[in-house]
Scaffold this active site. Structure first.
Site, PDB file in Angstrom:
ATOM      1  N   GLY A   1       0.685  -5.504   0.906  1.00 35.47           N
ATOM      2  CA  GLY A   1      -1.142  -5.004   0.125  1.00 35.47           C
ATOM      3  C   GLY A   1      -0.589  -5.927  -0.917  1.00 35.47           C
TER       4      GLY A   1
ATOM      5  N   GLU B   1       4.635  -4.853   7.661  1.00 36.03           N
ATOM      6  CA  GLU B   1       4.192  -3.863   7.751  1.00 36.03           C
ATOM      7  C   GLU B   1       4.506  -3.447   9.081  1.00 36.03           C
ATOM      8  OE1 GLU B   1       2.291  -6.682   5.777  1.00 36.03           O
ATOM      9  OE2 GLU B   1       0.576  -5.563   4.836  1.00 36.03           O
TER      10      GLU B   1
ATOM     11  N   GLU C   1      -0.740  -9.446  -0.563  1.00 34.08           N
ATOM     12  CA  GLU C   1      -2.559  -9.538  -0.156  1.00 34.08           C
ATOM     13  C   GLU C   1      -3.141  -9.824  -1.529  1.00 34.08           C
ATOM     14  OE1 GLU C   1      -2.423  -6.048   2.741  1.00 34.08           O
ATOM     15  OE2 GLU C   1      -3.265  -8.275   3.683  1.00 34.08           O
TER      16      GLU C   1
ATOM     17  N   ALA D   1       0.972  -1.538   0.595  1.00 38.65           N
ATOM     18  CA  ALA D   1       0.447  -0.209  -0.184  1.00 38.65           C
ATOM     19  C   ALA D   1       0.620   0.971   0.277  1.00 38.65           C
ATOM     20  CB  ALA D   1      -1.095  -0.234   1.331  1.00 38.65           C
TER      21      ALA D   1
HETATM   22  C1  HXC Z   1       4.955   4.710  -1.443  1.00 36.17           C
HETATM   23  C2  HXC Z   1       7.010   3.704  -2.191  1.00 36.17           C
HETATM   24  C3  HXC Z   1       6.522   1.848  -1.588  1.00 36.17           C
HETATM   25  C4  HXC Z   1       5.323   2.092  -1.020  1.00 36.17           C
HETATM   26  C5  HXC Z   1       9.080   1.539  -2.704  1.00 36.17           C
HETATM   27  N1  HXC Z   1       8.331   3.605  -2.924  1.00 36.17           N
HETATM   28  N2  HXC Z   1       7.325   0.901  -1.936  1.00 36.17           N
HETATM   29  N3  HXC Z   1       6.110   4.017  -2.172  1.00 36.17           N
HETATM   30  N4  HXC Z   1       4.822   3.450  -1.385  1.00 36.17           N
HETATM   31  N5  HXC Z   1       4.818   0.877  -0.116  1.00 36.17           N
HETATM   32  C6  HXC Z   1       9.517   3.992  -3.785  1.00 36.17           C
HETATM   33  C7  HXC Z   1      10.300   4.518  -2.957  1.00 36.17           C
HETATM   34  O1  HXC Z   1      10.019   5.917  -1.867  1.00 36.17           O
HETATM   35  C8  HXC Z   1      10.994   5.091  -4.158  1.00 36.17           C
HETATM   36  O2  HXC Z   1      10.353   7.133  -4.261  1.00 36.17           O
HETATM   37  C9  HXC Z   1      10.164   4.379  -5.509  1.00 36.17           C
HETATM   38  O3  HXC Z   1       9.367   3.550  -4.993  1.00 36.17           O
HETATM   39  C10 HXC Z   1      11.592   2.973  -5.481  1.00 36.17           C
HETATM   40  O4  HXC Z   1      12.112   2.838  -3.619  1.00 36.17           O
HETATM   41  P1  HXC Z   1      13.272   2.244  -3.393  1.00 36.17           P
HETATM   42  O5  HXC Z   1      13.239   1.721  -1.931  1.00 36.17           O
HETATM   43  O6  HXC Z   1      14.182   3.053  -4.034  1.00 36.17           O
HETATM   44  O7  HXC Z   1      13.821   1.007  -4.506  1.00 36.17           O
HETATM   45  P2  HXC Z   1      14.782  -0.380  -3.662  1.00 36.17           P
HETATM   46  O8  HXC Z   1      15.850   0.204  -2.475  1.00 36.17           O
HETATM   47  O9  HXC Z   1      14.609  -0.923  -4.747  1.00 36.17           O
HETATM   48  O10 HXC Z   1      13.455  -0.838  -2.426  1.00 36.17           O
HETATM   49  C11 HXC Z   1      12.878  -1.453  -2.409  1.00 36.17           C
HETATM   50  C12 HXC Z   1      11.631  -1.909  -1.736  1.00 36.17           C
HETATM   51  C13 HXC Z   1      11.810  -0.650  -0.752  1.00 36.17           C
HETATM   52  C14 HXC Z   1      12.156  -3.844  -0.641  1.00 36.17           C
HETATM   53  C15 HXC Z   1      10.594  -2.785  -2.214  1.00 36.17           C
HETATM   54  O11 HXC Z   1      10.786   0.161  -2.337  1.00 36.17           O
HETATM   55  C16 HXC Z   1      11.125  -0.983   0.738  1.00 36.17           C
HETATM   56  O12 HXC Z   1      10.349  -1.064   1.482  1.00 36.17           O
HETATM   57  N6  HXC Z   1       9.163  -0.830   0.073  1.00 36.17           N
HETATM   58  C17 HXC Z   1       8.242  -0.327   0.933  1.00 36.17           C
HETATM   59  C18 HXC Z   1       7.708  -1.735   1.356  1.00 36.17           C
HETATM   60  C19 HXC Z   1       6.527  -2.320   2.564  1.00 36.17           C
HETATM   61  O13 HXC Z   1       6.678  -2.073   3.918  1.00 36.17           O
HETATM   62  N7  HXC Z   1       5.565  -2.058   1.845  1.00 36.17           N
HETATM   63  C20 HXC Z   1       4.448  -2.367   3.162  1.00 36.17           C
HETATM   64  C21 HXC Z   1       3.848  -1.408   3.098  1.00 36.17           C
HETATM   65  S1  HXC Z   1       2.066  -1.572   4.197  1.00 36.17           S
HETATM   66  P3  HXC Z   1      11.768   8.140  -4.508  1.00 36.17           P
HETATM   67  O14 HXC Z   1      10.653   8.520  -5.115  1.00 36.17           O
HETATM   68  O15 HXC Z   1      12.013   7.579  -3.464  1.00 36.17           O
HETATM   69  O16 HXC Z   1      12.178   7.196  -6.415  1.00 36.17           O
HETATM   70  C22 HXC Z   1       0.422  -1.896   3.482  1.00 36.17           C
HETATM   71  C23 HXC Z   1      -0.780  -2.131   4.268  1.00 36.17           C
HETATM   72  C24 HXC Z   1      -1.217  -3.304   3.027  1.00 36.17           C
HETATM   73  O17 HXC Z   1       0.772  -2.866   2.937  1.00 36.17           O
HETATM   74  C25 HXC Z   1      -2.533  -2.622   3.867  1.00 36.17           C
HETATM   75  C26 HXC Z   1      -3.166  -1.415   4.128  1.00 36.17           C
HETATM   76  C27 HXC Z   1      -4.384  -1.202   4.839  1.00 36.17           C
END
Ligand code: HXC
Length: 260
Positions: A111, A134, A114, A66
């Site tokens: 997400g 998360e 999921e 998400a």
């Molecule tokens: C918003 C995101 C994002 C996310 C990545 N990006 N994941 N933006 N939401 N979930 C963006 C980064 O900010 C970055 O933007 C660009 O995508 C590239 O990501 P990087 O981090 O620079 O790439 P990398 O170093 O290769 O790392 C990839 C990654 C990392 C390991 C996937 O991005 C990461 O850990 N992302 C978050 C994963 C996460 O925690 N997902 C769960 C979210 S909670 P910029 O602008 O800096 O280039 C969830 C809850 C669901 O999903 C239920 C909700 C109700």
């Protein structure tokens, strides 16, 4: 319908929805989840579509979760609304009468994992990574991950993955049964389309009933699940397709199914 965050393709009876926000690794904003709900509704009403493939744009991510930049501004009421929107999407995917295939072409986190688990069949590219990270953000899965991951890999492994937030690679996901197979990145879509085409050639009512009975039966005691199977099996003998399928076999010719 013009979508801002999705690409939609319909060809040869197969619909493909591509989540198209590659700059944020296809993160699911509220608008994206709302569009996905609409797109799935559209597929539901289309009798020409025999299978749905869901994937992410580019080679790096299916969906990296998400949208964190959006969630950072949420309080409890907004978080609940967002969670409900995602649950509605995952439930709608499971309720579709056609098989759904997740082509996981990179990160499937939070997400994203999921969403993949709400699909009937999950195939992964070699560079795919799955996880429910998360807890790193001090929240928990919110689109059904606590229940669907536990059902897919067992509650013991689901606890480990959700408590640690660890990511697993495609091979590990396949060993756990989370992914069915691991494909080279450039062969993933071709594989998913081939599976979709194979299914599309079968009796659509039978495929649909099989999906329904497996889903409903998995939450029932064995005897109740088998009762559902008997009902569905017998009901299919009232279809034109059953007559056609069996006649075609006996006449040694290909069957032509109409979904009736
Ligand atoms: C918003 C995101 C994002 C996310 C990545 N990006 N994941 N933006 N939401 N979930 C963006 C980064 O900010 C970055 O933007 C660009 O995508 C590239 O990501 P990087 O981090 O620079 O790439 P990398 O170093 O290769 O790392 C990839 C990654 C990392 C390991 C996937 O991005 C990461 O850990 N992302 C978050 C994963 C996460 O925690 N997902 C769960 C979210 S909670 P910029 O602008 O800096 O280039 C969830 C809850 C669901 O999903 C239920 C909700 C109700």
């Amino acid at each position: 319908m013009a979508y801002q965050n999705l690409l939609i393709d319909h060809s040869d009876g197969i619909a493909t929805i591509t989540i198209n926000r590659p700059k944020s690794l296809n993160a699911l904003s509220t608008a994206t989840v709302a569009e996905l709900n609409l797109a799935v509704e559209g597929v539901d009403g289309d009798r020409e579509v025999k299978a749905l493939i869901l994937t992410g744009a580019g080679y790096k991510a299916f969906v990296a979760g998400a949208d964190i930049s959006e969630m950072t501004r949420m309080g409890t009421p907004a978080a609940l609304t967002f969670s409900e929107l995602g649950h509605r999407l995952c439930d709608a995917l499971e309720a579709l009468p056609i098989p759904t295939i997740a082509a996981v072409n990179g990160f499937a986190l939070g997400g994203g994992c999921e969403l993949a688990m709400a699909c009937d069949l999950v195939y992964a590219s070699e560079n795919a990574q799955f996880g429910q990270p998360e807890v790193n953000l001090a929240v928990i899965p919110g689109f059904g991950g606590t229940s669907r991951l536990a059902r897919r890999v067992g509650p013991h492994k689901a606890r480990e993955l959700i408590f640690t937030g660890d990511r697993i690679d495609a091979k590990t996901a396949a060993a756990l049964g989370l992914a069915l197979a691991v494909l080279p990145s450039d062969g993933l879509m071709a594989h998913c389309r081939a599976v979709a085409q194979k299914i599309a050639a079968k009796g659509p009512l039978a495929v649909s009933q099989a999906k329904k009975v497996i889903a409903a039966g998995s939450d029932l005691p064995l005897q109740a699940a088998n009762a559902l199977e008997r009902q569905a099996f017998a009901a299919l003998f009232g279809s034109l397709d059953q007559k056609e399928g069996m006649a075609a076999f006996l006449e040694k010719r290909p069957a032509h199914f109409q979904g009736r």
